[in-house]
Design a protein around this motif. Structure first.
Motif, PDB file in Angstrom:
ATOM      1  N   ALA A  57      38.689  34.474  53.761  1.00  0.00           N
ATOM      2  CA  ALA A  57      38.980  33.076  54.077  1.00  0.00           C
ATOM      3  C   ALA A  57      37.720  32.271  53.833  1.00  0.00           C
ATOM      4  N   ASP A  58      37.855  30.973  53.675  1.00  0.00           N
ATOM      5  CA  ASP A  58      36.709  30.129  53.334  1.00  0.00           C
ATOM      6  C   ASP A  58      36.018  29.537  54.559  1.00  0.00           C
ATOM      7  N   PRO A  75      34.150  31.882  60.544  1.00  0.00           N
ATOM      8  CA  PRO A  75      34.983  32.735  61.398  1.00  0.00           C
ATOM      9  C   PRO A  75      35.068  32.204  62.823  1.00  0.00           C
ATOM     10  N   THR A  76      36.137  32.591  63.499  1.00  0.00           N
ATOM     11  CA  THR A  76      36.391  32.090  64.858  1.00  0.00           C
ATOM     12  C   THR A  76      35.962  33.066  65.948  1.00  0.00           C
ATOM     13  N   ASP A  77      35.593  34.300  65.576  1.00  0.00           N
ATOM     14  CA  ASP A  77      35.336  35.327  66.591  1.00  0.00           C
ATOM     15  C   ASP A  77      33.882  35.775  66.637  1.00  0.00           C
ATOM     16  N   GLY A 102      35.064  35.576  55.987  1.00  0.00           N
ATOM     17  CA  GLY A 102      35.886  36.203  57.005  1.00  0.00           C
ATOM     18  C   GLY A 102      37.251  36.571  56.462  1.00  0.00           C
ATOM     19  N   TYR A 103      38.127  36.984  57.365  1.00  0.00           N
ATOM     20  CA  TYR A 103      39.488  37.355  56.995  1.00  0.00           C
ATOM     21  C   TYR A 103      40.376  36.113  56.882  1.00  0.00           C
ATOM     22  N   PRO A 104      41.508  36.234  56.204  1.00  0.00           N
ATOM     23  CA  PRO A 104      42.421  35.088  56.070  1.00  0.00           C
ATOM     24  C   PRO A 104      42.909  34.529  57.402  1.00  0.00           C
ATOM     25  N   ASP A 105      42.936  35.357  58.444  1.00  0.00           N
ATOM     26  CA  ASP A 105      43.399  34.856  59.747  1.00  0.00           C
ATOM     27  C   ASP A 105      42.304  34.119  60.509  1.00  0.00           C
ATOM     28  N   GLY A 106      41.134  33.931  59.865  1.00  0.00           N
ATOM     29  CA  GLY A 106      40.056  33.164  60.481  1.00  0.00           C
ATOM     30  C   GLY A 106      39.062  33.996  61.260  1.00  0.00           C
ATOM     31  N   THR A 107      39.282  35.310  61.366  1.00  0.00           N
ATOM     32  CA  THR A 107      38.351  36.173  62.096  1.00  0.00           C
ATOM     33  C   THR A 107      37.322  36.770  61.141  1.00  0.00           C
ATOM     34  N   PHE A 108      36.297  37.374  61.737  1.00  0.00           N
ATOM     35  CA  PHE A 108      35.262  38.047  60.949  1.00  0.00           C
ATOM     36  C   PHE A 108      35.174  39.531  61.275  1.00  0.00           C
TER      37      PHE A 108
END
Length: 489
Positions: free
Chosen positions: A67-68, A71-73, A94-100
């Motif tokens: 993901a661009d 990250p949220t975590d 990070g990942y597409p779901d917003g996490t790292f």
């Protein structure tokens, strides 16, 4: 009319069908050819790369998996600052779901991908029939970041801390010319309590990366077999990219500082035999210098920073701007070497019974201008006057034995042959550090001792107004005991 149109349409359909079949046949032929080319390419690459061609879609370093956004975590995570920095630089995402997932283990190929980016190395695009990891592994092999037979050649395996250290050490060899010197090993063995868990093949790499501040220990343990996580990988990769982010190499994470005990010499029970001539030992200078080079450097500093020999030190960029040219720096270093040699002559080769003023002036000239040295000089002069001390010595050294220590002090290593000769009433060797202890030796007996003379700018710290040269002599750090020298002829 309608019948005629239907006939024409039927003919066209038949022609189109034939063309479609021909196209499909051509496509199939191309596919078969591609398969053959891919099989041939794989046949060539696999023995060299030793990796699996097809990697699970769960691998998260593949560009299409990222993901661009930030990250949220990672908020509050110990690696947060480093993760954000690399995300902002486009090194990792990070990942597409917003996490790292900063605590998720990272694979060999993922770590190698980050390392290549930190080195600004270009990786070729994926060719038809290749998986995304193949160009990364191929480039890593070309650069020597991984080698045949190593577990890091398995692209999908999770990488350990010691394996990651080996890769980064090789990367910094290329990027910065880093070379680990094993003189630091004995010091680092004291710092890292679980050093016996480090594979011998990775030890120098681990110690170098600790010394450089790329890796750090945790409570004085390195955890060599522990898995690298995505967050930890960001920390070490950022430190490869930016020297300013590297940790202080003189301490581990909990602030433990290693100190190495000073050598407090005594008269050795073992003696060496040498040929003598006219009562003096015949010294093989080249042999002595070779032996002196075999001593570990930084024996007494306890610091893990780099040190530099004569030429390397001169070629450094010195801070302060006072010495810029090679010639100016060389002249400065040579003056420090000369003051070390002169100090040995003044302290260990004297018979000044008739001219104590000249001797005192010589002592003040080579000595650092601080109160402990002033007291030492006064005590030595008093001892000479009262005990009729007479001494003769030979100091063996070479410019290649000069080095800038990791603690910043300038050191001149040498071997001092000496003896107190009649009519000396005492044979006293003063310690030149700490409490200035005294070692009582024998009169008319030759000895030798290996030492490091500290030279440099030591005046101005105490405000004592003496006429003295700069640089000057501070003290000796001893490497051996006082070794009796006996004639072999």
């Amino acid at each position: 009319m309608k019948k005629k149109i239907r006939e024409i349409g039927k003919i066209r359909m038949i022609r189109m069908t034939k063309m479609t079949r021909m196209t499909m046949k051509a496509d199939l032929q191309m596919t078969e050819a591609s398969k053959k080319r891919f099989s041939y390419r794989a046949h060539l690459i696999l023995p060299v790369l030793s990796i699996v061609l097809f990697i699970s879609s769960a691998v998260v370093v593949a560009p299409q998996s990222y993901a661009d956004a930030l990250p949220t975590d990672i908020q509050g995570h110990w690696s947060e600052t480093f993760v954000k920095s690399l995300v902002n630089q486009g090194v990792i995402s990070g990942y597409p779901d917003g996490t790292f997932k900063p605590d998720k283990a990272i694979s060999n190929v993922e770590f190698l991908s980050l390392t290549l980016k930190a080195m600004n190395e270009t990786v070729q695009s994926v060719n038809m029939g290749e998986t995304w990891d193949m160009p990364i592994m191929k480039r890593a092999f070309e650069l020597g970041l991984v080698k045949m037979g190593e577990p890091m050649t398995n692209a999908t395996s999770e990488i350990t801390r010691e394996q990651a250290a080996a890769i980064l050490y090789r990367a910094l060899q290329i990027k910065e010319g880093v070379r680990y010197d094993q003189c630091y090993t004995s010091i680092l063995d004291q710092v890292i309590f679980d050093h016996d868990q480090i594979e011998s093949a990775y030890r120098d790499s681990v110690y170098s990366m600790l010394q450089k501040g790329v890796f750090t220990g945790n409570d004085n343990h390195f955890d060599a077999k522990g898995l690298m996580t995505r967050g930890a990988s960001c920390v070490v990769i950022e430190r490869v990219i930016d020297k300013g982010k590297r940790a202080n190499p003189t301490k581990t994470k909990n602030g433990f500082r290693v100190f190495v005990d000073l050598k407090i010499p005594v008269e050795s029970e073992k003696s060496i035999q040498m040929p003598f001539e006219n009562g003096n030992p015949i010294i093989d200078t080249e042999k002595v210098i070779t032996e002196l080079k075999q001593h570990e450097n930084n024996v007494f500093t306890g610091s893990l920073y780099d040190y530099y020999y004569y030429d390397d030190f001169i070629n450094l960029e010195w801070s302060g701007g006072r010495y810029v040219t090679y010639e100016a720096k060389k002249e400065r270093v040579d003056s420090m070497i000369n003051i070390g040699i002169e100090a040995m002559k003044v302290f260990y080769n004297y018979d000044y019974r008739e001219d104590m003023k000249s001797y005192q002036k010589s002592l003040e000239w080579v000595s650092a201008t601080n109160y402990p040295k002033k007291d030492r000089i006064e005590n030595l002069i008093h001892s000479i006057q009262n005990n009729t001390l007479i001494m003769e010595s030979q100091f063996i050294t070479d410019k290649e034995l000069f080095y800038n220590s990791s603690d910043g002090s300038k050191r001149l290593r040498g071997r001092l042959y000496f003896y107190f000769k009649s009519p000396s009433q005492k044979a006293e060797m003063f310690q030149t550090h700490f409490n200035d202890g005294v070692v009582n030796l024998k009169v008319d007996q030759w000895y030798y001792i290996d030492l490091e003379a500290l030279v440099g700018d030591y005046g101005g710290h105490s405000g004592v107004e003496w006429e003295h040269s700069t640089p000057n002599y501070a003290n000796n750090y001893y490497i051996t005991d006082f070794i009796p020298v006996m004639p072999s002829n």
